[in-house]
Design an enzyme around this catalytic site. Structure first.
Site, PDB file in Angstrom:
ATOM      1  N   ALA A 166      -1.939  -1.284  -3.920  1.00 13.73           N
ATOM      2  CA  ALA A 166      -2.988  -0.269  -3.824  1.00 13.73           C
ATOM      3  C   ALA A 166      -2.339   1.101  -3.796  1.00 13.73           C
ATOM      4  O   ALA A 166      -1.471   1.368  -2.961  1.00 13.73           O
ATOM      5  CB  ALA A 166      -3.831  -0.487  -2.575  1.00 13.73           C
ATOM      6  N   VAL A 177       0.830  -1.201   0.000  1.00 14.01           N
ATOM      7  CA  VAL A 177       0.000   0.000   0.000  1.00 14.01           C
ATOM      8  C   VAL A 177       0.865   1.251   0.000  1.00 14.01           C
ATOM      9  O   VAL A 177       1.905   1.312   0.659  1.00 14.01           O
ATOM     10  CB  VAL A 177      -0.955   0.043   1.217  1.00 14.01           C
ATOM     11  CG1 VAL A 177      -2.001  -1.030   1.108  1.00 14.01           C
ATOM     12  CG2 VAL A 177      -0.192  -0.086   2.515  1.00 14.01           C
ATOM     13  N   ASP A 178       0.435   2.216  -0.764  1.00 19.05           N
ATOM     14  CA  ASP A 178       1.000   3.555  -0.687  1.00 19.05           C
ATOM     15  C   ASP A 178       0.390   4.236   0.537  1.00 19.05           C
ATOM     16  O   ASP A 178      -0.663   3.818   1.021  1.00 19.05           O
ATOM     17  CB  ASP A 178       0.651   4.306  -1.973  1.00 19.05           C
ATOM     18  CG  ASP A 178       1.094   5.752  -1.929  1.00 19.05           C
ATOM     19  OD1 ASP A 178       2.251   5.998  -1.556  1.00 19.05           O
ATOM     20  OD2 ASP A 178       0.269   6.623  -2.255  1.00 19.05           O
ATOM     21  N   LYS A 179       1.039   5.262   1.047  1.00 24.26           N
ATOM     22  CA  LYS A 179       0.499   5.945   2.237  1.00 24.26           C
ATOM     23  C   LYS A 179      -0.450   7.078   1.846  1.00 24.26           C
ATOM     24  O   LYS A 179      -1.645   7.027   2.116  1.00 24.26           O
ATOM     25  CB  LYS A 179       1.634   6.507   3.108  1.00 24.26           C
ATOM     26  CG  LYS A 179       1.113   7.268   4.343  1.00 24.26           C
ATOM     27  CD  LYS A 179       2.229   7.894   5.139  1.00 24.26           C
ATOM     28  CE  LYS A 179       2.816   9.103   4.455  1.00 24.26           C
ATOM     29  NZ  LYS A 179       1.898  10.279   4.415  1.00 24.26           N
ATOM     30  N   THR A 180       0.100   8.101   1.193  1.00 24.89           N
ATOM     31  CA  THR A 180      -0.671   9.311   0.919  1.00 24.89           C
ATOM     32  C   THR A 180      -1.777   9.035  -0.093  1.00 24.89           C
ATOM     33  O   THR A 180      -1.517   8.578  -1.206  1.00 24.89           O
ATOM     34  CB  THR A 180       0.252  10.424   0.385  1.00 24.89           C
ATOM     35  OG1 THR A 180       1.321  10.620   1.304  1.00 24.89           O
ATOM     36  CG2 THR A 180      -0.514  11.717   0.214  1.00 24.89           C
TER      37      THR A 180
END
Length: 743
Positions: free
Chosen positions: A629, A434-437
Site C-alpha cells: 500500500a 505499507v508506506d508511511k507518508t
C-alpha cells in the site's frame, strides 16, 4: 449564422456582423462491443461471439440505459415461438393421454373410424406447420451461431443446441414426408412413426426464454457503472471574470474556470476551494456516509453533494480526467479482465463440448442396439436430451458475471479494482507492506504544538510565521497556515537567507529572526545539541526552534499526523492474521515513533524505492502473498512488484496506474473492504462453478437414461432444455447477489 466563417480570435462575423462564438468540436463516441467470456473479441456492431456464441455487450456503459437490440429481438422470437409451441404441446399431451382419440385407435362405427384415421394422417403435417417457423425462424440465431462454431472450429453451447434441435426436427420432417421408409415396428396406430416436432419447438422456445432472462440479468451487471455516471451533474455555474454568474453545460467547463457550488448542488468537476466552505457528502465516491468539511484550499471531487454551505472552486480536472470518469474507466477495464480461476473453466470448456457429443453418440448407439422398442426413437430422444442438457453456458458465465458485479459493487464502496487477478489474489494476502507518508499519515505536515512562550505572545508567533512565508519547506508552510488560521497579520520578510539543512534567517519589521533545527541554534550559540526537548507527544514530531534578536524564545512541534482511521484499520488487519511491515524514507527516529504508536513490530527507515522492491521480493521468496500500500511515485515499483498493489486515491497517478486496487478515500480501512469484496466475489465464483459442474455431472447421466433400467425413468428433451436455460439464469442470479454484499 455563418458556420463557414472561422477566425482564430474573438470578434464579429465578416458576413453578418454577429459576435463570433467559440467553436466547440462535436465529439462522437463509437460504441464497441465485446464478449463477457472472451474480452479479446471486439466488434463495431452488436452480434454474437465467434468463439462461444454469446451476445456481445457494449464495452462502454452510458448514463442512459441504451435499448438492447439483442434482447428486443430474442423477446419477439420467444413470444412468437411460445404462441406456436403451445398447441404443439397440447397435441403431444393429447397423444399421450388419449392415444386412440388422436391416432385412430377406437372402432365404434366405420364413419368415426374413417374420420379418426384421416385425422391421424393430418396430425403430423399440422405439427410440421406449427413447428417449422419456431425452429427455422425463431431458432435462426442459434443455427447461425451453430454454423459459426463449426466454421471457427470452436464448439460451444450453440453447437449442442443446433445439433439437438436440428436432429429432432430433421428426423420428424423425414418421418412425416416419407413414413414408409421406416420399419413397421416404428410406426404407430396411424401408420406414422413418432415425431418430435413438439420437442424441437419446445427446446427452441425454452432456450429463447433462457436467452431473454440471461440478457435481462446481464444488463443489470452494468447498473453499478450506470449509477456512477448518473451522479454527474449536467450543468455548472460559471463565475465570469466580471463577477457575474451563469449556468453552462458541463462539457464546456475548462481547467481554471471558477465555479459556484450552492447548497444542495453537486460539485460539477474535480477542483480546489477558492472561497467559502461547506461539508460535502462523498459517500457515492468513497463509501463513507459522514460529510467531509471543506475550506479554503481543500480538494473537492466532482459529483459529490454539497450540503448547506456555498463556495467557489477552481476547476482542475474535467471530462475524462475527473475522478468519477477514471472510476468508470477502471471498473469497465476490470469487468473485462479475466481472473486466473477462469482458466479452470476455459480448460474444461475446451474438451467439454466434444466430450458431450461423444457421450450423445454413445447414448444413441447403446439405445439403438440394446434398448427397448422402438429403439431408434428412444436412441434419438435420449441423444438429443444429452446434447441439450449439457450446454456449458452456466460454466462459462460463472466467473465473468461475478467479476462484473463484484467490481461494480467495489466502486460504490470506494474500492476500485483494476483487474480481476488483483481481486482474486486479495483474499490470499498474508503480508501487508505499507508506506508511511500519505498512507499511514495524512502526508501533510501540520502544527502539532507550540511552546508556552510562543503561545502566550502572539507577536512572537507572528514574527516567526512571517519569515516562514519566504520558505518553501512544508514544515514552514504548516506554521504559516496555523498563523493564518489564528488571524495573525503576517509581514514581508527582508534579507531572507536559507541555511541548507538547518533553517532560515532574516529580518521582519526590523527584528532579526532565526527559525530552524537544533543545529542552527547551536551554530548561533543559543542552544546545545544535547538539550532535550519534548516533541509535544506527537509521534514522529519535529521541533522547530525560534530565536528573535539573538535570543531563543521557544519552539514549534510540526508533525505529519496519522490518519484517524489508521490505528483501527491496522488492528483489524492484524486480527485477520495479516503481517504488517512499514517501509519509509523518513529517518529512524520518526519511523520508530510512528511504529510504536501503531504497534507495528517490523519497520525499516530511510528506505529508497529500490530497497522497497528488495524487501517485497524477499518476502515473496519466503512464500508470502504480499500486498503493498502506497501513494507516491517512489512507491510505484514496489506496487508493481507486489502480488497486489494498493494505491491511495489521494496519491499520485503513477501509483494508481501501478496498482491493482485503488482506495478512493485513501485510508487503510479500504483494505479491509477490498479483502471482504475479494472473499465475497471468490466465494460467489466457487459457488457458480460448483453449480455448473454438479448440474452437468447429474444432468448428463440422467439424460443418457441411467435410471431407466432400474426405475424406468427418462428425461424428456423438453425438460432438459428447461433445466439448461435455468441453470444459466441461476448462475447470473447468484452473481447479482454481490450487489448487496456489505463492505
Amino acid at each position: 449564422m455563418c458556420p463557414e466563417v472561422r477566425e482564430s480570435r474573438p470578434g464579429a462575423c465578416q458576413s453578418c456582423g454577429m459576435a463570433l462564438e467559440p467553436d466547440v468540436p462535436v465529439t462522437t463516441t463509437r460504441t464497441e462491443y465485446t464478449c463477457p467470456m472472451h474480452p479479446e473479441i471486439v466488434r463495431a456492431e452488436p452480434g454474437a461471439c465467434p468463439i462461444c456464441g454469446m451476445a456481445l455487450e457494449p464495452r462502454t456503459v452510458t448514463a442512459a440505459a441504451e435499448e438492447n437490440s439483442e434482447l428486443r429481438d430474442m423477446t419477439r422470437r420467444f413470444w412468437i415461438g411460445a404462441v406456436l409451441t403451445t398447441p404443439l404441446l397440447a397435441i403431444a399431451m393429447g397423444s399421450m393421454l388419449w392415444p386412440h382419440a388422436f391416432m385412430g385407435g377406437f372402432d365404434v362405427v366405420r364413419g368415426d373410424r374413417y374420420v379418426v384415421t384421416l385425422w391421424s394422417s393430418i396430425l403430423p403435417w399440422l405439427e410440421f406447420a406449427l413447428a417449422t417457423p419456431v425452429v427455422l425462424w425463431c431458432g435462426l440465431p442459434f443455427f447461425q451461431r451453430f454454423w459459426t462454431s463449426l466454421l471457427n472450429r470452436s464448439p460451444n453451447m450453440f453447437t449442442l443446441i443446433g445439433l439437438g434441435t436440428g436432429v429432432a426436427y430433421v428426423y420428424s420432417v423425414v418421418a412425416t414426408i416419407a413414413p414408409q421408409i421406416f420399419p413397421e415396428s416404428m410406426r404407430g396406430m396411424g401408420g406414422y412413426p413418432d415425431v418430435y416436432f413438439e420437442a424441437a419447438a419446445a427446446i427452441t422456445t425454452l432456450v429463447l426464454l433462457g436467452q431473454v432472462m440471461e440478457l435481462r440479468a446481464r444488463s443489470r451487471t452494468s447498473t453499478a457503472i450506470r449509477a456512477l455516471l448518473d451522479l454527474s451533474p449536467k450543468t455548472a455555474r460559471l463565475v465570469t471574470a466580471e463577477g457575474t454568474e451563469k449556468d453552462i453545460s458541463l462539457e464546456h467547463v475548462k481547467p481554471g474556470d471558477q465555479l459556484r457550488v450552492r447548497p444542495g448542488e453537486k460539485v460539477p468537476v474535480d477542483g480546489v476551494v477558492l472561497e467559502g466552505g461547506s461539508a460535502l457528502n462523498e459517500s457515492m465516491i468513497t463509501g463513507e456516509s459522514i460529510p467531509v468539511e471543506k475550506s479554503l484550499g481543500s480538494q473537492v471531487i466532482g459529483a459529490t453533494i454539497n450540503t448547506t454551505g456555498s463556495f467557489v472552486m477552481r476547476a482542475e480536472r474535467v471530462g475524462a480526467e475527473t475522478l468519477l470518469a477514471r472510476i468508470v474507466q477502471l471498473v469497465g477495464q476490470a469487468q473485462r479482465s479475466r481472473a486466473p480461476i477462469q482458466r479452470l473453466a476455459d480448460r474444461v470448456a475446451a474438451w467439454f463440448v466434444p466430450a458431450v457429443v461423444a457421450v450423445a453418440a454413445v447414448t444413441f448407439v447403446a439405445w439403438f442396439l440394446i434398448g427397448p422398442q422402438p429403439r431408434l426413437a428412444h436412441a434419438l430422444v435420449n441423444a438429443v436430451a444429452v446434447l441439450i442438457i449439457a450446454c456449458p453456458c452456466a460454466l462459462g458465465l460463472a466467473t465473468p458475471m461475478a467479476i462484473m458485479v463484484g467490481t461494480g459493487r467495489g466502486a460504490h464502496g470506494g474500492v476500485l479494482v483494476k483487474n480481476a487477478e488483483a481481486l482474486e489474489v486479495m483474499e490470499k494476502v498474508d503480508t501487508l507492506v505499507v508506506d508511511k507518508t500519505g498512507t499511514l499519515t495524512e502526508g501533510k505536515p501540520r502544527l502539532f504544538s507550540v511552546s508556552k512562550t510562543l503561545e502566550d505572545d502572539p507577536e512572537l508567533f507572528r514574527l516567526a510565521a512571517s519569515i516562514e512565508r519566504a520558505s518553501e519547506h512544508p514544515m514552514g508552510a504548516a506554521i504559516v497556515e496555523a498563523a493564518v488560521e489564528r488571524g495573525l497579520r503576517l509581514s514581508q520578510p527582508q534579507e531572507f537567507r536559507s541555511v541548507p539543512g538547518k533553517g532560515i534567517q532574516g529580518v521582519v519589521d526590523g527584528r532579526k529572526i532565526a527559525v530552524g533545527n537544533l543545529a542552527l541554534m547551536a551554530e548561533l550559540d543559543l542552544l546545545q545539541t544535547g538539550t532535550g526537548f519534548s516533541y509535544g507527544n506527537a509521534p514522529g514530531g519535529t521541533p522547530i526552534f525560534v530565536a528573535i534578536d539573538g535570543k531563543y524564545v521557544g519552539n514549534f512541534t510540526v508533525a505529519d499526523r496519522l490518519k484517524p482511521s489508521t490505528p483501527a484499520a491496522l488492528r483489524d488487519l492484524k486480527a485477520y492474521g495479516i503481517r504488517i511491515v512499514m517501509l519509509t524514507g523518513d529517518n529512524e527516529t520518526v519511523a520508530a515513533a510512528i511504529a510504536q504508536e501503531l504497534g507495528i513490530d517490523e519497520f525499516e527507515a530511510e528506505v529508497l524505492p529500490e530497497k522497497k522492491l528488495e524487501v517485497i521480493r524477499k518476502l515473496q521468496g519466503q512464500g508470502r502473498v504480499v500486498a503493498m500500500a502506497g501513494d507516491g511515485v517512489n512507491d510505484a515499483p514496489a506496487l508493481a512488484q507486489a502480488d497486489v498493489g494498493i494505491a491511495m486515491g489521494t496519491g499520485t497517478d503513477v501509483a494508481m496506474e501501478s496498482a491493482g486496487i485503488t482506495l478512493v478515500k485513501g485510508d487503510l480501512s479500504g483494505i479491509l473492504r477490498a479483502r471482504k469484496l475479494s472473499q465475497a466475489t471468490m466465494r460467489n465464483i466457487r459457488q457458480n462453478l460448483f453449480f455448473a459442474f454438479i448440474y452437468n455431472a447429474i444432468g448428463v447421466p440422467l439424460a443418457a437414461g441411467v435410471l431407466y433400467p432400474v426405475f424406468g425413468l427418462l428425461l424428456s428433451p423438453i425438460f432438459a432444455a428447461a433445466a439448461m436455460s435455468f441453470s444459466s439464469v441461476s448462475v447470473i442470479t447468484n452473481a447479482l447477489r454481490l450487489r448487496q454484499v456489505k463492505l
